[in-house]
Design a protein around this motif. Structure first.
Motif, mmCIF file in Angstrom:
data_model
loop_
_atom_site.group_PDB
_atom_site.id
_atom_site.type_symbol
_atom_site.label_atom_id
_atom_site.label_comp_id
_atom_site.label_asym_id
_atom_site.label_seq_id
_atom_site.Cartn_x
_atom_site.Cartn_y
_atom_site.Cartn_z
ATOM 1 N N HIS A 114 -13.942 0.977 -5.336
ATOM 2 C CA HIS A 114 -12.405 2.165 -4.406
ATOM 3 C C HIS A 114 -11.565 1.157 -3.873
ATOM 4 C CE1 HIS A 114 -8.992 4.463 -2.688
ATOM 5 N NE2 HIS A 114 -9.234 4.064 -1.041
ATOM 6 N N ARG B 12 -5.974 12.346 4.892
ATOM 7 C CA ARG B 12 -5.014 10.709 5.260
ATOM 8 C C ARG B 12 -5.931 10.734 6.892
ATOM 9 N NH1 ARG B 12 -0.642 7.830 6.264
ATOM 10 N NH2 ARG B 12 0.667 9.552 5.129
ATOM 11 N N ALA C 168 -3.435 5.797 6.747
ATOM 12 C CA ALA C 168 -3.027 6.083 5.345
ATOM 13 C C ALA C 168 -3.792 6.924 4.472
ATOM 14 C CB ALA C 168 -3.571 4.326 4.553
ATOM 15 N N ARG C 169 -3.427 7.056 2.972
ATOM 16 C CA ARG C 169 -4.173 8.849 2.291
ATOM 17 C C ARG C 169 -5.291 7.622 1.490
ATOM 18 N NH1 ARG C 169 1.326 9.852 1.714
ATOM 19 N NH2 ARG C 169 1.374 9.145 -0.021
ATOM 20 N N HIS C 170 -6.723 8.486 1.596
ATOM 21 C CA HIS C 170 -7.303 7.660 0.712
ATOM 22 C C HIS C 170 -8.218 9.211 -0.278
ATOM 23 C CE1 HIS C 170 -6.522 3.312 1.385
ATOM 24 N NE2 HIS C 170 -6.484 4.118 2.220
ATOM 25 N N GLU D 17 -4.492 -4.566 -4.844
ATOM 26 C CA GLU D 17 -3.267 -4.168 -4.823
ATOM 27 C C GLU D 17 -2.980 -5.276 -3.895
ATOM 28 O OE1 GLU D 17 -1.002 0.113 -5.045
ATOM 29 O OE2 GLU D 17 -3.093 0.413 -4.649
ATOM 30 N N GLU E 234 0.645 4.422 3.286
ATOM 31 C CA GLU E 234 -0.203 3.683 4.131
ATOM 32 C C GLU E 234 1.248 2.948 5.209
ATOM 33 O OE1 GLU E 234 -2.851 0.163 6.012
ATOM 34 O OE2 GLU E 234 -3.238 0.925 3.692
ATOM 35 N N VAL F 76 -8.152 -1.758 -3.640
ATOM 36 C CA VAL F 76 -7.351 -1.457 -2.090
ATOM 37 C C VAL F 76 -6.709 -2.630 -2.249
ATOM 38 C CG1 VAL F 76 -7.297 -1.177 -0.050
ATOM 39 C CG2 VAL F 76 -7.312 0.532 -0.792
ATOM 40 N N SER G 197 1.410 3.421 -2.194
ATOM 41 C CA SER G 197 0.578 4.318 -3.308
ATOM 42 C C SER G 197 0.126 4.646 -2.601
ATOM 43 C CB SER G 197 0.414 3.711 -4.251
ATOM 44 O OG SER G 197 -0.437 3.135 -4.166
ATOM 45 N N ARG G 198 -0.442 4.724 -0.894
ATOM 46 C CA ARG G 198 -1.712 5.170 -0.695
ATOM 47 C C ARG G 198 -0.487 6.487 0.970
ATOM 48 N NH1 ARG G 198 -3.723 1.350 -3.223
ATOM 49 N NH2 ARG G 198 -5.437 2.031 -4.354
ATOM 50 N N GLN H 283 1.046 -1.277 -0.228
ATOM 51 C CA GLN H 283 0.134 0.478 0.311
ATOM 52 C C GLN H 283 0.717 1.338 0.066
ATOM 53 O OE1 GLN H 283 -3.319 0.206 -0.195
ATOM 54 N NE2 GLN H 283 -2.929 -2.289 -0.803
#
Length: 148
Positions: free
Chosen positions: A131, A63, A57-59, A138, A36, A135, A33-34, A31
């Motif tokens: 979404h 954050r 994590a960023r979504h 991934e 996390e 996640v 890319s987020r 994760q």
């Protein structure tokens, strides 16, 4: 409650796929890319029955923190985790591992509900389901690559 199921064959025995699926470090790497990271509870190594972890994590450009607990551990066939604190009204992830020719059928069943009643239901149908599929896909890609 919204639900979806993802399945894939991983070219490894169930016990190995089970163990990797509980690895905090692999999850964090999957994760990246987020952004996390595990920020509280068990923050490295393999999770087990009753272990708690808080993820940050960023979504959607924001954050978020989500705390979860691992339960119903039946190595090497199944475990579950559920949100204990975080952005969802409810979130349960069931991980099943079934031996098949060529490896393990890994099945993720996600049951979730966003807050805010009817507005949350609309968000779940139009945005959140897609979404969350991205996640989990991934993460599952990283698990598959681990055995390549």
């Amino acid at each position: 409650m919204a639900t979806f199921v993802l399945e894939r064959i991983v070219p490894a025995p169930p016990a190995a796929v089970f163990d990797v699926s509980l690895d905090v470090d692999l999850h964090v790497a999957s994760q990246s890319s987020r952004g996390e990271r595990a920020v509280a509870g068990k923050t490295t190594g393999r999770l087990g029955e009753g272990d708690e972890v808080t993820w940050s994590a960023r979504h959607f450009g924001l954050r978020f923190r989500l705390s979860s607990v691992v339960f119903d551990v039946q190595r090497p066939l199944r475990f579950r985790d559920r949100q204990t604190k975080g952005p969802f009204a409810s979130f349960v992830h069931t991980h099943d591992f079934t031996p098949v020719d060529g490896g393990t059928l890994m099945r993720d069943t996600i049951e979730f509900r966003s807050p805010l009643g009817a507005i949350g239901q609309l968000v779940d149908k139009t945005i959140m389901r897609r979404h969350l599929i991205a996640v989990i896909t991934e993460r599952n890609d990283a698990i598959s690559r681990h055995f390549s």
